[in-house]
Design an enzyme around this catalytic site. Structure first.
Site, short mmCIF file in Angstrom:
data_model
loop_
_atom_site.label_atom_id
_atom_site.label_comp_id
_atom_site.label_asym_id
_atom_site.label_seq_id
_atom_site.Cartn_x
_atom_site.Cartn_y
_atom_site.Cartn_z
N LYS A 200 34.63 -10.33 -50.78
CA LYS A 200 33.52 -10.91 -50.02
C LYS A 200 32.22 -10.42 -50.65
O LYS A 200 31.95 -9.22 -50.68
CB LYS A 200 33.59 -10.51 -48.56
CG LYS A 200 32.42 -11.07 -47.75
CD LYS A 200 32.60 -10.84 -46.28
CE LYS A 200 31.39 -11.36 -45.50
NZ LYS A 200 31.58 -11.21 -44.06
N LYS A 253 35.18 -15.18 -50.97
CA LYS A 253 34.10 -15.75 -50.16
C LYS A 253 32.75 -15.35 -50.73
O LYS A 253 32.55 -14.16 -51.00
CB LYS A 253 34.24 -15.20 -48.74
CG LYS A 253 33.16 -15.63 -47.78
CD LYS A 253 33.32 -14.89 -46.49
CE LYS A 253 32.18 -15.25 -45.57
NZ LYS A 253 32.22 -14.47 -44.35
C1 PBG Z 1 30.66 -11.46 -40.48
C2 PBG Z 1 30.88 -12.72 -41.18
C3 PBG Z 1 29.93 -13.44 -41.93
C4 PBG Z 1 30.53 -14.62 -42.31
C5 PBG Z 1 31.84 -14.59 -41.83
N1 PBG Z 1 32.05 -13.41 -41.14
C6 PBG Z 1 28.50 -13.14 -42.20
C7 PBG Z 1 28.14 -11.95 -42.95
O1 PBG Z 1 28.97 -11.23 -43.52
O2 PBG Z 1 26.94 -11.66 -42.94
C8 PBG Z 1 29.84 -15.70 -43.06
C9 PBG Z 1 30.40 -17.06 -42.93
C10 PBG Z 1 29.52 -18.15 -43.38
O3 PBG Z 1 28.41 -17.98 -43.90
O4 PBG Z 1 29.95 -19.30 -43.19
N2 PBG Z 1 31.31 -10.36 -40.89
#
Ligand code: PBG
Length: 328
Positions: A200, A253
């Site tokens: 991520k 992601k």
């Molecule tokens: C939170 C989380 C996020 C997303 C999914 N879970 C945001 C972040 O990490 O700030 C982002 C998903 C998206 O942008 O569609 N842990």
């Protein structure tokens, strides 16, 4: 006068001549069965999300309605996110582990109406943390790894007890997959899977999502836990760790700008690979289509096909239901 003739033994265009030929030759399948629909839920009436045109914060009734619509079109997997009222956010994010909280209620509501739909939940503290971080914040501002993992274990257990099929830690703390696995097994939830957000990245493309949940970090950024977008080798390190810790699926992601990492995972992973087409990727297509600068339906199927071609088995996308409609 005949056209000039090249002496070509290979003419790739022969395989593209008609629709039926193209269908026959297609290498990558895109079907609703591979898609996971992210859904937002809150305490209140159904309400459109300003930063994500076409998406809603749903009431529990609205939520099960959306699950029904998706299931009818062949999308039988959802992942849940809660928009938390400011009054319930605290520095310890304790609402994340409330067995009577909204996510447990949402899981029960979906399982009662659509027992076959796969319910995934997000495991991270940011929507519940008054400081907006995925982890607990120490007085000096650092994000505390091991103390956070303890809370994540409790949060994941709460979701499992409510009936979640798969928990998906998105926080990027070290060691959380193994700790969550051990804790679930210890409490007789060895059937509950873990979809690890393995690679991520600290991405600008989460902006619209943070708008949807009002969950942006109140200070600093997420770069001490989410990955540097410049790094590819480091994703393999995370992959090896998550698989060793017992992840049932591994995720990359965002998806579109990280297709090389998706391919690396597809080539290396011994568990299914997921990719998340995130809110910013969704908004870029929606915004461009709204001003008629691109064909929305074609952009949806092309981007999702590209993610599949790169090697994703599973795609999380806000377009899941719409894509299923297009694929007919
Ligand atoms: C939170 C989380 C996020 C997303 C999914 N879970 C945001 C972040 O990490 O700030 C982002 C998903 C998206 O942008 O569609 N842990």
């Amino acid at each position: 006068m005949s056209e000039p003739r090249l002496n070509l033994p290979s003419r790739p265009r022969r395989n593209r001549r008609t629709l039926a030929i193209r269908n026959l030759m297609r290498e990558t399948e895109l079907t609703p069965a591979h898609l996971v629909l992210p859904l937002f839920v809150h305490r209140g009436a159904d309400e459109p999300i300003e930063s994500m045109p076409g998406a809603y914060r749903w009431s529990l009734d609205g939520l099960t309605g959306e699950v029904a619509r998706a299931a009818k079109l062949g999308v039988e997997a959802v992942v849940l996110f809660e928009a938390v009222p400011e009054a319930l956010k605290t520095p310890t994010a304790s609402e994340a582990c409330n067995p009577d909280g909204l996510i447990p209620q949402a899981i029960c509501a979906i399982k009662a109406t659509h027992p076959n739909t796969v319910v995934m939940t997000d495991v991270a503290l940011d929507p519940y943390n008054s400081l907006g971080h995925d982890g607990l914040v120490a007085p000096d501002g650092t994000i505390q790894n091991d103390a956070t993992v303890e809370v994540l274990c409790a949060q994941a257990l709460t979701h499992a007890q409510a009936g979640a099929d798969i928990v998906a830690p998105s926080d990027m703390m070290d060691g959380r997959v193994g700790a969550i696995r051990t804790n679930l097994d210890h409490h007789d939830h060895s059937d509950v899977g873990i979809c690890a957000y393995t690679a991520k990245y600290a991405s600008a493309l989460y902006g619209p999502f943070r708008g949807a949940l009002d969950s942006a970090p109140r200070s600093g950024d997420k770069k001490t836990y989410q990955m540097d977008p410049a790094n590819r080798r480091e994703a393999i390190r995370e992959l090896e760790l998550d698989i060793a810790e017992g992840a049932d699926m591994v995720m990359v992601k965002p998806a579109g700008p990280y297709l090389d990492v998706v391919r690396d995972f597809a080539d290396t992973s011994t568990v299914p690979v997921a990719a998340y087409q995130v809110s910013g990727e969704y908004l870029m297509i929606k915004a461009a289509a709204a001003s008629s600068w691109l064909d929305e339906q074609a952009a949806i199927t092309e981007t999702l096909t590209g993610i599949r071609r790169a090697g994703a088995d599973i795609i999380l996308t806000y377009f899941a239901t719409q894509a299923a409609e297009i694929l007919g």
